[in-house]
Design an enzyme around this catalytic site. Structure first.
Site, mmCIF file in Angstrom:
data_model
loop_
_atom_site.group_PDB
_atom_site.id
_atom_site.type_symbol
_atom_site.label_atom_id
_atom_site.label_comp_id
_atom_site.label_asym_id
_atom_site.label_seq_id
_atom_site.Cartn_x
_atom_site.Cartn_y
_atom_site.Cartn_z
ATOM 1 N N HIS A 1 -7.869 -6.087 7.490
ATOM 2 C CA HIS A 1 -7.607 -5.051 8.481
ATOM 3 C C HIS A 1 -7.853 -5.607 9.887
ATOM 4 C CE1 HIS A 1 -6.405 -0.801 8.841
ATOM 5 N NE2 HIS A 1 -6.901 -0.936 10.054
ATOM 6 N N GLU B 1 -2.753 -1.790 -2.965
ATOM 7 C CA GLU B 1 -3.799 -0.943 -2.395
ATOM 8 C C GLU B 1 -3.383 0.518 -2.516
ATOM 9 O OE1 GLU B 1 -4.988 -4.046 1.222
ATOM 10 O OE2 GLU B 1 -3.945 -2.176 1.666
ATOM 11 N N HIS C 1 0.857 -1.188 0.000
ATOM 12 C CA HIS C 1 0.000 0.000 0.000
ATOM 13 C C HIS C 1 0.893 1.238 0.000
ATOM 14 C CE1 HIS C 1 -3.896 2.022 1.659
ATOM 15 N NE2 HIS C 1 -3.147 2.905 1.015
#
Length: 239
Positions: free
Chosen positions: A191, A70, A43
């Site tokens: 997450h 991401e 990410h």
């Protein structure tokens, strides 16, 4: 089979804290694959405080499993990088500039036009698209209207409530996941999933395509070892 994608952001954070190249991010990504990871997730953020854009370019030719990137597609720099690198999957996250970590999903209804246009850009480049959403059936329905291939359920709420009442914690996720399945959407999750709460989540939503886990997995690896930790996580997922 639910795939395990290992998020290596925290490895990059450790490397960046001292400069140099220790630990070697590219080697650890290859080791994660060798140890059983089904994919690698990164990410990158504009300040490059962990994953750097150069890392993304370096990883692409090395990886033999799925490469998932991401990021905030409202940053033109991110869009340009995706079209250059062309990962297997891009996961669109509605981060604000300078945000510490992702903390909410897209409002897929309010941002339908924008998401539809952006998703079209990536799909035309041959990249599978997933968008980050909260466990809300209306947001799932809105996601389907954008043309995305998959959604990724944001699981922090589940993780926070799991110890107190896991049945209550999982309930909205099951509803959202069932709605996604009926609408023909692929399903990812991530997450704050960890060794304590992952198996219950994955057995209650057994049609999960992929989970992306980074922070907890890297923390566990400090005690349990990198290879052993990846295998422990994989054993919790439907095979």
């Amino acid at each position: 089979m639910t795939k395990l994608s290992v998020n290596i952001n925290k490895i990059a954070t450790l490397r960046n804290s001292r400069g140099g190249n220790n630990p070697d991010l590219l080697k650890m990504a290859k080791d994660a694959e060798r140890f059983g990871a089904d994919g690698i997730t990164v990410h990158p953020r504009p300040d490059e405080r962990h994953i750097r854009y150069a890392d993304v370019r370096g990883l692409k030719p090395l990886l033999t499993t799925e490469f998932n990137i991401e990021g905030n597609c409202r940053e033109q720099k991110f869009i340009d990088l995706m079209l250059e690198v062309r990962p297997d999957q891009v996961t669109l996250v509605p981060d604000a500039l300078g945000q510490l970590t992702s903390d909410h999903g897209w409002d897929t209804i309010a941002h339908k036009a924008y998401l539809s246009e952006t998703i079209g850009i990536f799909k035309n480049a041959g990249i599978r698209v997933s968008i980050f959403v909260d466990p809300d059936e209306k947001m799932v329905e809105g996601a389907a209207d954008t043309g995305t291939d998959r959604i990724e359920l944001y699981t922090e709420q589940y993780a926070r409530q799991y110890a107190g009442n896991r049945e209550e914690a999982i309930a909205p996720y099951v509803k959202a996941a069932e709605r996604a399945r009926k609408l023909g959407l692929g399903l990812n999750a991530g997450h704050d999933l960890d060794l304590q709460n992952l198996q219950y989540f994955a057995t209650q939503i057994s049609w999960l395509d992929e989970v992306s886990i980074g922070h907890a997995l890297i923390c566990d690896a400090l005690y349990l070892g990198f290879e052993n930790t990846i295998q422990l996580y994989k054993r919790l997922l439907p095979q």
